[in-house]
Design an enzyme around this catalytic site. Structure first.
Site, PDB file in Angstrom:
ATOM      1  N   GLU A 164       0.822  -1.207   0.000  1.00  0.00           N
ATOM      2  CA  GLU A 164       0.000   0.000   0.000  1.00  0.00           C
ATOM      3  C   GLU A 164       0.864   1.269   0.000  1.00  0.00           C
ATOM      4  OE1 GLU A 164      -3.011  -0.203   3.024  1.00  0.00           O
ATOM      5  OE2 GLU A 164      -4.041  -1.846   2.007  1.00  0.00           O
ATOM      6  N   GLU A 168      -5.266  -9.103   0.432  1.00  0.00           N
ATOM      7  CA  GLU A 168      -5.799  -8.981   1.792  1.00  0.00           C
ATOM      8  C   GLU A 168      -7.296  -8.751   1.733  1.00  0.00           C
ATOM      9  OE1 GLU A 168      -4.276  -5.959   4.344  1.00  0.00           O
ATOM     10  OE2 GLU A 168      -2.203  -6.651   4.244  1.00  0.00           O
TER      11      GLU A 168
END
Length: 540
Positions: A140, A291
């Site tokens: 991220e 995720e």
């Protein structure tokens, strides 16, 4: 070992960023396994922010017992990879964010990293040359460490070149991105990427991924969509629970119906990628969900949906959705279009900072006992091992009563379960209702089969629980109260048992996790499907 901070979920005034208009429309995308192909699967992520870190060999043993064959690690610890080589699992290994500058600035450093971290476990002469399924570079980065964004793609390219030089180009290299970079995602047909990232980063990234057959990795959380929605996203829709037809979400531009938030988010990604109109020689870019998950506990006021029941429901239904149903999405239906996913996460990380929920995403506690037991039978034994040795099969909460009745008839008939105790006047006749009687019959069959994988399926009518359903004089097989399963005057006689299986302590392989994402919702829910063009029942 690098640390990570969850930075993908924006708050407050940052919601205004999602008011941007979408751009034009079509690089294509597809679903992905670990390396971008194969049957869809469910894996788990493994973290290290836990009080007691035990040996990697304990983790390898645990993975074998739970039949977990796909894991995502957040670094490339050679001790753990050595242990995993005998576990039968394949692993996505990670490059922590704090290593990006060195790898992105020097191809020689990237080559040295591959030689040290990958070759011992992926070379043809290694013990398990198929151990490493992919490399996740950073995590991220656009939201967690935006200052490193200029070196992210160079790091990916240098690592891919180093793998190719070592004849390991079959190992894809990508980077997990936060879903928050997708703007205006609901309805999916209007989604687009953050324009500040599109031309400078995403277009060249997608071209590289397409040319190297690597997946677009995304962290995708319907839980955060629900939290940020202000009550517009239906709770049941976020957890894969079926909605009445009148409440199904409909995209007014495509007229596609959405029964769950997960699929809507995936389709939003597909549209956003198509909108960039990337040209490449490598074909479609597969999508891999690196995720997703749901917390089992959180602050009661700030996170009312963080509960064991909701976490159990989401993850159980997710597993069934991906591994059993394999429906793909409304835009890309079919098993071959179903994206593979990694559940965040295997263990509760009690040392996680931030909101209470951050430490409670795990399927298991640190000692290896389940936080809750997933009711996801029929998935080739994934997470199906009874680690507590104290589980029961009962009628599923959401199963249709007719299906429960039919399954009970089978269990007491062809299944040869001893259903004497649920006959009138017997110890388990009360309460006299279908679900109570079926639970006894299901459990009797489940225990007689040694709690084997699939023995509590009953065409979706059964579910496994760690809660002893025994009551009054009705003692279920497998209960602590019953070690000898005998009957007297219609009731099971009981002999106390005192031994409980001890859960093995687990090595955990992660130090951080970035925030999910925030969403803006443009249309309120409509109760009428008949007017989907003028009153679309969708979130934006």
């Amino acid at each position: 070992m690098g640390t990570r901070s969850r930075g993908g979920r924006s708050r407050g005034s940052s919601l205004l960023l999602l008011l941007c208009l979408h751009s034009s429309l079509l690089c294509s995308v597809s679903a992905a396994g670990g390396g971008g192909s194969g049957a869809p699967y469910v894996g788990v992520t493994i973290g290290t922010a836990v009080t007691n870190l035990l040996s990697p060999s304990d983790l390898a043993e645990f993975l074998r017992a739970e039949r977990i064959t796909h894991v995502r690690l957040y670094d490339a610890d050679p001790r753990l990879l050595t242990a995993l080589a005998s576990s039968g699992a394949t692993a996505i290994v990670g490059v922590p964010n704090d290593e990006l500058l060195a790898l992105g600035s020097s191809p020689a450093t990237a080559s040295a990293w591959v030689a040290r971290r990958v070759l011992p476990f992926a070379a043809p002469t290694s013990k398990n040359p198929g151990l490493i399924s992919a490399i996740a570079v950073g995590d991220e980065v656009p939201t967690a460490l935006p200052s490193a964004l200029p070196v992210l793609l160079p790091a990916i390219q240098s690592l891919a070149a180093a793998l190719a030089a070592a004849n390991l180009s079959s190992i894809p290299v990508s980077t997990p991105l936060p879903f928050s970079i997708v703007l205006d995602p609901f309805p999916p047909s209007q989604a687009h990427f953050n324009q500040s990232l599109a031309k400078s980063f995403l277009v060249p990234l997608l071209a590289h991924l397409a040319n190297t057959s690597a997946p677009l990795m995304l962290n995708l959380y319907p839980y955060y969509a629900l939290m940020e929605s202000g009550g517009v996203v239906p709770v049941d829709n976020a957890m894969f629970k079926p909605l009445p037809p009148s409440l199904e979400m409909v995209d007014p531009n495509t007229l596609l119906h959405y029964t769950n938030v997960f699929d809507a988010m995936l389709d939003a990604v597909y549209v956003a990628v198509r909108n960039l109109n990337v040209t490449s020689t490598g074909g479609a870019v597969p999508v891999l969900v690196t995720e997703t998950g749901w917390p089992s506990y959180g602050d009661r006021k700030q996170e009312p949906y963080a509960s064991r029941d909701n976490a159990n429901t989401y993850n159980s239904n997710l597993i069934k959705h991906v591994a059993t149903d394999k429906p793909g999405t409304p835009m890309r239906p079919g098993a071959q279009a179903q994206a593979s996913v990694y559940i965040y996460e295997l263990f509760n990380e009690d040392l996680r900072p931030g909101p209470v929920s951050e430490a409670n995403f795990g399927l298991f506690h640190g000692n290896g006992t389940p936080v809750y037991l997933l009711h996801a039978n029929g998935t080739d034994g994934f997470l199906g091992n009874d680690t507590t040795d104290r589980t029961f099969c009962i009628a599923a909460d959401d199963a249709d009563e007719k299906a429960v009745q039919a399954a009970m008839d089978w269990a007491c008939g062809p299944g040869r379960s001893d259903c004497t105790a649920i006959q009138p006047g017997e110890g388990c006749f009360q309460p006299n209702d279908v679900r109570s009687h079926a639970s006894f019959a299901f459990n009797t069959y489940y225990q007689s089969q040694g709690k084997a994988g699939g023995s509590c399926y009953f065409q979706g009518a059964g579910m496994v629980t760690t809660t002893d359903p025994s009551h009054d004089s009705c003692i279920f097989l497998g209960s602590k109260l019953d070690s000898n399963v005998t009957k007297s005057d219609g009731a099971n006689s009981t002999t106390p048992q005192t031994s409980d299986a001890k859960g093995s302590a687990i090595w955990r392989l992660r130090t951080g996790r970035e925030n999910g994402f925030c969403l803006i919702l443009r249309l309120l829910l409509s109760g009428m499907v008949a007017v989907i063009i003028t009153n679309s029942n969708f979130w934006t």
